[in-house]
Each structure stands twice: as structure tokens, then as C-alpha cells.
Enzyme design. Sequence first.
Site, PDB file in Angstrom:
ATOM      1  N   ASN A 159     107.547  12.716  36.629  1.00 58.07           N
ATOM      2  CA  ASN A 159     107.646  13.447  37.895  1.00 58.07           C
ATOM      3  C   ASN A 159     107.523  12.552  39.128  1.00 58.07           C
ATOM      4  O   ASN A 159     107.895  12.952  40.217  1.00 58.07           O
ATOM      5  CB  ASN A 159     106.580  14.548  37.950  1.00 58.07           C
ATOM      6  CG  ASN A 159     105.220  14.079  37.509  1.00 58.07           C
ATOM      7  OD1 ASN A 159     105.070  13.554  36.400  1.00 58.07           O
ATOM      8  ND2 ASN A 159     104.224  14.237  38.348  1.00 58.07           N
ATOM      9  N   GLN A 173     110.146  18.394  34.233  1.00 63.21           N
ATOM     10  CA  GLN A 173     111.046  17.759  35.211  1.00 63.21           C
ATOM     11  C   GLN A 173     112.444  17.546  34.638  1.00 63.21           C
ATOM     12  O   GLN A 173     113.357  17.160  35.376  1.00 63.21           O
ATOM     13  CB  GLN A 173     110.476  16.403  35.660  1.00 63.21           C
ATOM     14  CG  GLN A 173     109.190  16.496  36.447  1.00 63.21           C
ATOM     15  CD  GLN A 173     109.372  17.101  37.845  1.00 63.21           C
ATOM     16  OE1 GLN A 173     110.476  17.172  38.373  1.00 63.21           O
ATOM     17  NE2 GLN A 173     108.280  17.554  38.434  1.00 63.21           N
ATOM     18  N   SER A 182     109.305  24.729  33.134  1.00 61.00           N
ATOM     19  CA  SER A 182     108.774  25.494  34.264  1.00 61.00           C
ATOM     20  C   SER A 182     109.915  26.051  35.108  1.00 61.00           C
ATOM     21  O   SER A 182     110.899  25.334  35.373  1.00 61.00           O
ATOM     22  CB  SER A 182     107.907  24.549  35.112  1.00 61.00           C
ATOM     23  OG  SER A 182     107.460  25.205  36.268  1.00 61.00           O
ATOM     24  N   GLY A 183     109.788  27.303  35.536  1.00 54.04           N
ATOM     25  CA  GLY A 183     110.867  27.940  36.292  1.00 54.04           C
ATOM     26  C   GLY A 183     111.074  27.378  37.684  1.00 54.04           C
ATOM     27  O   GLY A 183     112.200  27.227  38.151  1.00 54.04           O
ATOM     28  N   HIS A 184     109.970  27.042  38.366  1.00 56.44           N
ATOM     29  CA  HIS A 184     110.115  26.715  39.789  1.00 56.44           C
ATOM     30  C   HIS A 184     110.672  25.321  40.050  1.00 56.44           C
ATOM     31  O   HIS A 184     110.921  24.966  41.197  1.00 56.44           O
ATOM     32  CB  HIS A 184     108.799  26.951  40.543  1.00 56.44           C
ATOM     33  CG  HIS A 184     107.720  25.956  40.301  1.00 56.44           C
ATOM     34  ND1 HIS A 184     107.341  25.048  41.257  1.00 56.44           N
ATOM     35  CD2 HIS A 184     106.925  25.734  39.240  1.00 56.44           C
ATOM     36  CE1 HIS A 184     106.344  24.320  40.774  1.00 56.44           C
ATOM     37  NE2 HIS A 184     106.071  24.714  39.552  1.00 56.44           N
ATOM     38  N   CYS A 237      95.340   9.454  50.501  1.00 56.22           N
ATOM     39  CA  CYS A 237      93.932   9.191  50.800  1.00 56.22           C
ATOM     40  C   CYS A 237      93.182  10.492  51.044  1.00 56.22           C
ATOM     41  O   CYS A 237      91.974  10.561  50.867  1.00 56.22           O
ATOM     42  CB  CYS A 237      93.808   8.308  52.028  1.00 56.22           C
ATOM     43  SG  CYS A 237      94.480   6.679  51.725  1.00 56.22           S
TER      44      CYS A 237
HETATM   45  C1  LIG Z   1     105.793  16.802  34.416  1.00 55.20           C
HETATM   46  C2  LIG Z   1     105.112  18.065  34.832  1.00 55.20           C
HETATM   47  N1  LIG Z   1     104.422  18.775  33.917  1.00 55.20           N
HETATM   48  C3  LIG Z   1     103.803  19.919  34.227  1.00 55.20           C
HETATM   49  C4  LIG Z   1     103.835  20.429  35.515  1.00 55.20           C
HETATM   50  C5  LIG Z   1     103.146  21.719  35.820  1.00 55.20           C
HETATM   51  O1  LIG Z   1     104.092  22.776  35.902  1.00 55.20           O
HETATM   52  P1  LIG Z   1     103.716  24.149  36.616  1.00 55.20           P
HETATM   53  O2  LIG Z   1     103.651  23.866  38.075  1.00 55.20           O
HETATM   54  O3  LIG Z   1     104.842  25.084  36.284  1.00 55.20           O
HETATM   55  O4  LIG Z   1     102.430  24.603  36.033  1.00 55.20           O
HETATM   56  C6  LIG Z   1     104.521  19.708  36.508  1.00 55.20           C
HETATM   57  C7  LIG Z   1     104.522  20.179  37.899  1.00 55.20           C
HETATM   58  O5  LIG Z   1     104.685  19.420  38.835  1.00 55.20           O
HETATM   59  C8  LIG Z   1     105.182  18.499  36.156  1.00 55.20           C
HETATM   60  O6  LIG Z   1     105.857  17.785  37.054  1.00 55.20           O
END
Ligand SMILES: Cc1ncc(COP(=O)(O)O)c(C=O)c1O
Length: 401
Positions: free
Chosen positions: A154, A182, A202-204, A327
Amino acid sequence: MERVVYSDNAATTPISKNVYNAMLPYLTTGYGNPSSLYSLAREEKKAVDQARTYAAECLNCEPDEIIFTSGGSEADNLALKGLLFGKNFPKNKHHIITSTIEHHAILHTCEFLERIGYEVTYVGVDEQGHIKMDELEQAITENTALVSIMAANNEIGTIQDLKAIAELCHSKGTLFHTDAVQAVGHMKIDVKEMGIDMLSLSGHKIRGPKGTGALYCRKGIVLEPLIHGGGQERGKRSGTENVAGIVGLGEAMHYAHEHMDEYLPYVASLRDRLIEGVLKIPYTQLTGDPVNRLPGTASFVIECIEGESLVLRLDLAGIATSTGSACSTGSLDPSHVLMAIGLPHEIAHGSLRVTLGEQNTVEDVDYLIEKITYVVKTLRDMSPVWDEKMSGQPMLKLFDK
Ligand SMILES: Cc1ncc(COP(=O)(O)O)c(C=O)c1O
């Protein structure tokens, strides 16, 4: 403000029109409980089934291998804890393996598992963020229950060789889970062809609604649910279904499945234009794999600036980006990912992540390049560290560590 450019699509994405339209009926007239028997509820049950089919088509699995969850974090938790806590899961399988660059949804779950007596090995990565396969191979023992390695990072966008990792795991008799939060919708994923046993999404992150996600769990793998109750999701995740959310997620995955071939090259072309422009700034480097990276992810380290200051100043110009060095969180340490790829502290503090999506334009990218270049120059003009660097003096150490 001249314009607004949303370029933090790895954090979240704007809901697409088709997702919005698909969800709307289930936020208004379609309010039945999918578990009920009357006709008002049958529509909702059908809608959830359709979303499950769309999700399965996108991953190339069976619909009943999809468990809808509240997001990527829950899917990750369900994969790891659900497997280990299984009623008949062999007691000797008390070891799991993950990597040093995982999202906290995995890392903090692993820390919890360690606290209650499980053993976890954290495999390192090379300077581009690729799993060290020899380390992984050596870490797998007869006690290893699961290897969990993210599909794509990510922060730096590096894509792992999932097929090779799955093959290694299976040759050593262990299961393979991937956090593909991702990756889904941003690269082709075929769980069968790649040999993936469990996958979180993840949907969003794919223009679907927040608070939605799913775990693909290959048939035959037994999971203990994290949420017990009315037995929804074939007993694997109780609780009345978030029908509108599930429909939105299904629509987002359907769109990804149907249109990926069109939008991925477009997004990658925007990313490449951005990378070319930003790398013209002196003392700036790309982080992650330059080729095998997510199509929308451009991630940099820019010497002699503070990533957080850069992000805040870009915000004043209407630009949303992110940094792995905040920070304000109270920690002076840059992100664990930048540390894991071996960047020195003082370099890692100048990180910038720009993540583009299908809704971005060439004009957005040119505006980003212009503003990033301008803000970096402004920050450097005020920086004694930059002065020293320009006068040929050795660089000031920003932090003691
Ligand atoms: C690699 C990764 N795993 C898990 C998550 C968590 O997903 P969620 O926000 O749907 O809980 C994220 C969210 O940024 C992510 O980038």
C-alpha cells in the site's frame, strides 16, 4: 483554490456512479432482511447472491467461497484467527509466517497471536519490496499453519509473485493467504491459477463503499467465525447482511472484472507521466519496483524535505496525497515499510505517495507535477539541510537514530 486533485486512491476511492446507482434501491425501498421468507426480503437475498457471483467471477472462484465482511481488516483477521482457532485445527500448527511490510491489519493481528502463544516469523524484503524467497523457504517448518503475504504494498506499490509464493507454500505443505486489498481491481487476480488459498479484499479501494470487504476462502478450509450469531454467510460471519454495501462491493468488482483491460493501461500511463515529471526534481528517487508496481501508485523519497510538510502544503493547493512519515502520530520513525526496504532514516522522512485512479486526468497529473516541484523548492529554500547539501557539506543528520 485553483483546482482540487484527489490523488490518494490507496487510502480510499470515490464511489463510482454505477456503484451509487446499484446501492440506492437498497438504501430506500429495498429494506427487507435477506434471511426473511416474505417476498420483500427475497429481492435482497437475490441482490446479495448476485454480488457474491460478481465477486467470484472477478477472482475466478465459486460464489460460496466468498464471505462478505466489514472490510479488509476483518477479512485479514478472519483468515488468520479463523484458521488457527478452528475446532479441529492441529495443535502442532502454531506457527505463521508473514512479511515485514504488511499492513497493520495483518501485523497487529500477528502481534496479538504472539501475545496468546502463537509463533510468528516476519520475513524480510529486498530494496524494492520483494519477499526474500530463500528466507521464506527456510522459515517454513512442519509447524507452519499459514503464510500470509500481501499481494501489493500500500505504500510503495510493489507487486509480489503470488504464484511463486503459493507454489513454495504448497510444496512445503502450508496454506497461503494474501492480503489483496490494494491489488483487487488494480491487477488481474485468478485465485485458482495463482494457487491462493485465502484472499482478503476491501470495497472502498475499488470505488465501492467503505465498511465492505470479503474473504475468499477455498472450499475445504475450515474457519472458526470471529462473529457468532444468527449464522449468516453460511455460519462463517454472523450478523444481518449489509445489503446495500454488499451490492456496492459486488458492482465495483463486476465493473473491475469487465473493464480492467481498459482502465488499467490508462491509469498506468498517468502514473508514468507523473513519475517522469517528479523525478526531474533533483535528489528524488522512486521507491518500490519500477516495473512490477500497482498501476496507480507513484511513491518517492525527496531529499531534504519533510514528507508531512510537503503533504500539508500540497493540501493548501487542493491536492490530496500521503506520506509514510507522519510526526503528528507522535512517532519520529518513518513507516515500517520504508525502514524494511532499507532506506536511511533521513531519506525516508521525505516520502511522498501519490496514488491515481480512473477518475484522474492528464491535467490533474500536470498540476500535480507543477505543485510538487514548486512546494519542494519552497521547502528546500527554507531548509538548512538543503543549504548544507548544496554547499557540498556532508548532509546534516535529521535524527539521531
Ligand atoms: C494492504 C491493506 N490491507 C488492509 C487494509 C485495511 O482495509 P480496510 O480499510 O477495508 O479495513 C488496507 C487499508 O488501507 C490496506 O491497504
